[in-house]
Motif scaffolding. Structure first.
Motif, PDB file in Angstrom:
ATOM      1  N   LYS A 159      -1.575 -10.316 -29.248  1.00 58.49           N
ATOM      2  CA  LYS A 159      -2.614 -10.537 -28.255  1.00 58.49           C
ATOM      3  C   LYS A 159      -2.703  -9.290 -27.395  1.00 58.49           C
ATOM      4  CE  LYS A 159      -4.194 -14.275 -26.132  1.00 58.49           C
ATOM      5  NZ  LYS A 159      -4.077 -15.621 -25.791  1.00 58.49           N
ATOM      6  N   ARG A 160      -3.898  -8.790 -27.174  1.00 58.18           N
ATOM      7  CA  ARG A 160      -4.110  -7.597 -26.363  1.00 58.18           C
ATOM      8  C   ARG A 160      -3.883  -7.941 -24.894  1.00 58.18           C
ATOM      9  NH1 ARG A 160      -3.661  -3.036 -28.170  1.00 58.18           N
ATOM     10  NH2 ARG A 160      -5.146  -2.189 -26.698  1.00 58.18           N
ATOM     11  N   VAL A 161      -3.305  -6.990 -24.173  1.00 59.77           N
ATOM     12  CA  VAL A 161      -3.020  -7.165 -22.757  1.00 59.77           C
ATOM     13  C   VAL A 161      -3.611  -5.985 -22.010  1.00 59.77           C
ATOM     14  CG1 VAL A 161      -1.219  -7.347 -21.005  1.00 59.77           C
ATOM     15  CG2 VAL A 161      -0.894  -8.412 -23.212  1.00 59.77           C
ATOM     16  N   ARG A 162      -4.253  -6.276 -20.892  1.00 58.45           N
ATOM     17  CA  ARG A 162      -4.781  -5.227 -20.014  1.00 58.45           C
ATOM     18  C   ARG A 162      -4.063  -5.343 -18.683  1.00 58.45           C
ATOM     19  NH1 ARG A 162     -10.685  -6.012 -18.645  1.00 58.45           N
ATOM     20  NH2 ARG A 162      -9.958  -6.801 -16.669  1.00 58.45           N
ATOM     21  N   VAL A 163      -3.582  -4.212 -18.168  1.00 59.42           N
ATOM     22  CA  VAL A 163      -2.892  -4.182 -16.873  1.00 59.42           C
ATOM     23  C   VAL A 163      -3.806  -3.473 -15.882  1.00 59.42           C
ATOM     24  CG1 VAL A 163      -0.870  -3.417 -15.591  1.00 59.42           C
ATOM     25  CG2 VAL A 163      -0.628  -4.158 -17.969  1.00 59.42           C
ATOM     26  N   ASP A 164      -4.217  -4.191 -14.846  1.00 59.01           N
ATOM     27  CA  ASP A 164      -5.032  -3.629 -13.774  1.00 59.01           C
ATOM     28  C   ASP A 164      -4.158  -3.479 -12.535  1.00 59.01           C
ATOM     29  OD1 ASP A 164      -7.269  -3.714 -15.406  1.00 59.01           O
ATOM     30  OD2 ASP A 164      -7.958  -5.634 -14.602  1.00 59.01           O
ATOM     31  N   ILE A 165      -4.221  -2.328 -11.909  1.00 58.82           N
ATOM     32  CA  ILE A 165      -3.483  -2.106 -10.668  1.00 58.82           C
ATOM     33  C   ILE A 165      -4.467  -2.253  -9.527  1.00 58.82           C
ATOM     34  CG2 ILE A 165      -2.090  -0.484  -9.336  1.00 58.82           C
ATOM     35  CD1 ILE A 165      -1.242   0.726 -12.057  1.00 58.82           C
ATOM     36  N   MET A 166      -4.253  -3.268  -8.712  1.00 61.86           N
ATOM     37  CA  MET A 166      -5.178  -3.606  -7.637  1.00 61.86           C
ATOM     38  C   MET A 166      -4.792  -2.865  -6.362  1.00 61.86           C
ATOM     39  SD  MET A 166      -6.743  -5.625  -9.610  1.00 61.86           S
ATOM     40  CE  MET A 166      -7.990  -6.295  -8.567  1.00 61.86           C
ATOM     41  N   ASP A 167      -5.803  -2.444  -5.602  1.00 57.97           N
ATOM     42  CA  ASP A 167      -5.520  -1.808  -4.318  1.00 57.97           C
ATOM     43  C   ASP A 167      -5.867  -2.723  -3.174  1.00 57.97           C
ATOM     44  OD1 ASP A 167      -8.002  -0.990  -5.702  1.00 57.97           O
ATOM     45  OD2 ASP A 167      -8.605  -0.231  -3.760  1.00 57.97           O
TER      46      ASP A 167
ATOM     47  N   PRO B  85       0.801  -1.239   0.000  1.00 57.82           N
ATOM     48  CA  PRO B  85       0.000   0.000   0.000  1.00 57.82           C
ATOM     49  C   PRO B  85       0.830   1.285   0.000  1.00 57.82           C
ATOM     50  CG  PRO B  85      -0.919  -1.573   1.551  1.00 57.82           C
ATOM     51  CD  PRO B  85       0.369  -2.163   1.040  1.00 57.82           C
ATOM     52  N   ASP B  86       1.989   1.276   0.619  1.00 59.58           N
ATOM     53  CA  ASP B  86       2.848   2.465   0.636  1.00 59.58           C
ATOM     54  C   ASP B  86       3.425   2.786  -0.744  1.00 59.58           C
ATOM     55  OD1 ASP B  86       2.381   2.635   3.343  1.00 59.58           O
ATOM     56  OD2 ASP B  86       4.311   1.763   3.919  1.00 59.58           O
ATOM     57  N   ASP B  87       3.477   1.796  -1.619  1.00 56.01           N
ATOM     58  CA  ASP B  87       4.065   1.963  -2.946  1.00 56.01           C
ATOM     59  C   ASP B  87       3.038   2.269  -4.032  1.00 56.01           C
ATOM     60  OD1 ASP B  87       6.658   1.473  -2.041  1.00 56.01           O
ATOM     61  OD2 ASP B  87       6.398  -0.699  -2.229  1.00 56.01           O
ATOM     62  N   MET B  88       1.769   2.288  -3.669  1.00 50.77           N
ATOM     63  CA  MET B  88       0.719   2.479  -4.662  1.00 50.77           C
ATOM     64  C   MET B  88       0.896   3.799  -5.432  1.00 50.77           C
ATOM     65  SD  MET B  88      -1.879   0.971  -5.991  1.00 50.77           S
ATOM     66  CE  MET B  88      -2.321  -0.252  -4.795  1.00 50.77           C
ATOM     67  N   GLY B  89       1.210   4.876  -4.741  1.00 50.00           N
ATOM     68  CA  GLY B  89       1.393   6.168  -5.394  1.00 50.00           C
ATOM     69  C   GLY B  89       2.555   6.179  -6.362  1.00 50.00           C
ATOM     70  N   LYS B  90       3.607   5.431  -6.044  1.00 53.76           N
ATOM     71  CA  LYS B  90       4.776   5.381  -6.935  1.00 53.76           C
ATOM     72  C   LYS B  90       4.455   4.649  -8.227  1.00 53.76           C
ATOM     73  CE  LYS B  90       7.959   5.640  -3.155  1.00 53.76           C
ATOM     74  NZ  LYS B  90       8.820   4.944  -2.243  1.00 53.76           N
ATOM     75  N   VAL B  91       3.600   3.636  -8.132  1.00 57.21           N
ATOM     76  CA  VAL B  91       3.249   2.851  -9.314  1.00 57.21           C
ATOM     77  C   VAL B  91       2.244   3.613 -10.185  1.00 57.21           C
ATOM     78  CG1 VAL B  91       2.144   0.718 -10.085  1.00 57.21           C
ATOM     79  CG2 VAL B  91       3.773   0.659  -8.210  1.00 57.21           C
ATOM     80  N   ILE B  92       1.355   4.358  -9.560  1.00 54.98           N
ATOM     81  CA  ILE B  92       0.362   5.107 -10.327  1.00 54.98           C
ATOM     82  C   ILE B  92       0.964   6.404 -10.864  1.00 54.98           C
ATOM     83  CG2 ILE B  92      -1.836   6.327 -10.194  1.00 54.98           C
ATOM     84  CD1 ILE B  92      -2.707   4.174  -8.162  1.00 54.98           C
ATOM     85  N   GLY B  93       1.716   7.116 -10.037  1.00 57.89           N
ATOM     86  CA  GLY B  93       2.350   8.357 -10.469  1.00 57.89           C
ATOM     87  C   GLY B  93       1.373   9.519 -10.475  1.00 57.89           C
ATOM     88  N   LYS B  94       1.897  10.701 -10.693  1.00 55.36           N
ATOM     89  CA  LYS B  94       1.048  11.896 -10.739  1.00 55.36           C
ATOM     90  C   LYS B  94       0.124  11.822 -11.946  1.00 55.36           C
ATOM     91  CE  LYS B  94       4.049  15.061  -8.326  1.00 55.36           C
ATOM     92  NZ  LYS B  94       4.732  16.341  -8.339  1.00 55.36           N
ATOM     93  N   GLN B  95      -1.152  11.956 -11.667  1.00 58.19           N
ATOM     94  CA  GLN B  95      -2.199  11.903 -12.686  1.00 58.19           C
ATOM     95  C   GLN B  95      -2.126  10.626 -13.524  1.00 58.19           C
ATOM     96  OE1 GLN B  95      -2.265  15.568 -14.877  1.00 58.19           O
ATOM     97  NE2 GLN B  95      -2.718  16.773 -13.046  1.00 58.19           N
ATOM     98  N   GLY B  96      -1.608   9.541 -12.946  1.00 59.59           N
ATOM     99  CA  GLY B  96      -1.590   8.251 -13.623  1.00 59.59           C
ATOM    100  C   GLY B  96      -0.540   8.107 -14.700  1.00 59.59           C
ATOM    101  N   ARG B  97       0.453   8.968 -14.691  1.00 62.82           N
ATOM    102  CA  ARG B  97       1.451   8.937 -15.770  1.00 62.82           C
ATOM    103  C   ARG B  97       2.314   7.684 -15.741  1.00 62.82           C
ATOM    104  NH1 ARG B  97       2.249  15.062 -15.083  1.00 62.82           N
ATOM    105  NH2 ARG B  97       0.954  15.838 -16.779  1.00 62.82           N
ATOM    106  N   VAL B  98       2.742   7.246 -14.561  1.00 58.69           N
ATOM    107  CA  VAL B  98       3.578   6.038 -14.482  1.00 58.69           C
ATOM    108  C   VAL B  98       2.758   4.821 -14.893  1.00 58.69           C
ATOM    109  CG1 VAL B  98       4.926   4.556 -12.950  1.00 58.69           C
ATOM    110  CG2 VAL B  98       5.098   7.035 -12.733  1.00 58.69           C
ATOM    111  N   ALA B  99       1.532   4.724 -14.390  1.00 61.44           N
ATOM    112  CA  ALA B  99       0.660   3.606 -14.769  1.00 61.44           C
ATOM    113  C   ALA B  99       0.420   3.599 -16.275  1.00 61.44           C
ATOM    114  CB  ALA B  99      -0.658   3.696 -14.011  1.00 61.44           C
ATOM    115  N   GLY B 100       0.210   4.758 -16.843  1.00 63.75           N
ATOM    116  CA  GLY B 100       0.016   4.861 -18.289  1.00 63.75           C
ATOM    117  C   GLY B 100       1.242   4.424 -19.061  1.00 63.75           C
ATOM    118  N   ALA B 101       2.415   4.795 -18.564  1.00 61.63           N
ATOM    119  CA  ALA B 101       3.660   4.387 -19.229  1.00 61.63           C
ATOM    120  C   ALA B 101       3.853   2.878 -19.154  1.00 61.63           C
ATOM    121  CB  ALA B 101       4.847   5.109 -18.593  1.00 61.63           C
ATOM    122  N   ILE B 102       3.532   2.292 -18.004  1.00 62.26           N
ATOM    123  CA  ILE B 102       3.639   0.830 -17.857  1.00 62.26           C
ATOM    124  C   ILE B 102       2.705   0.152 -18.854  1.00 62.26           C
ATOM    125  CG2 ILE B 102       3.154  -1.114 -16.314  1.00 62.26           C
ATOM    126  CD1 ILE B 102       4.040   0.754 -13.975  1.00 62.26           C
ATOM    127  N   ARG B 103       1.489   0.635 -18.949  1.00 63.80           N
ATOM    128  CA  ARG B 103       0.515   0.043 -19.887  1.00 63.80           C
ATOM    129  C   ARG B 103       0.978   0.195 -21.331  1.00 63.80           C
ATOM    130  NH1 ARG B 103      -3.667   2.408 -15.961  1.00 63.80           N
ATOM    131  NH2 ARG B 103      -4.373   0.534 -14.869  1.00 63.80           N
TER     132      ARG B 103
END
Length: 76
Positions: free
Chosen positions: A68-76, A38-56
């Motif tokens: 094959k299409r891939v979907r990445v879900d970040i679970m809380d 849980p402490d790392d959730m913000g680092k993975v999502i990033g400001k305005q979801g930029r890190v999560a978007g880059a990972i996707r």
């Protein structure tokens, strides 16, 4: 894809041992569920979801070779 996501995420977080990626086939696409400490959730999502978007973006680019299409879900 699991190893690719782990390789991207583990250097970003403070608790790399808590990075988990579960994969599942759903409706003809691969669904990857990423969970982190849980402490790392913000680092993975990033400001305005930029890190999560880059990972996707990286994962979708890598999956294009396998056609094959891939979907990445970040679970809380």
């Amino acid at each position: 894809m699991k190893r690719l996501i782990e390789t991207i995420v583990k250097p970003l977080v403070d608790h790399p041992e808590r990075v988990r990626v579960e994969t599942e086939e759903q409706d003809g696409r691969l669904v990857c569920r990423l969970s982190v400490h849980p402490d790392d959730m913000g680092k993975v999502i990033g400001k305005q979801g930029r890190v999560a978007g880059a990972i996707r973006t990286i994962v979708n680019s890598a999956s294009a070779a396998g056609r094959k299409r891939v979907r990445v879900d970040i679970m809380d």
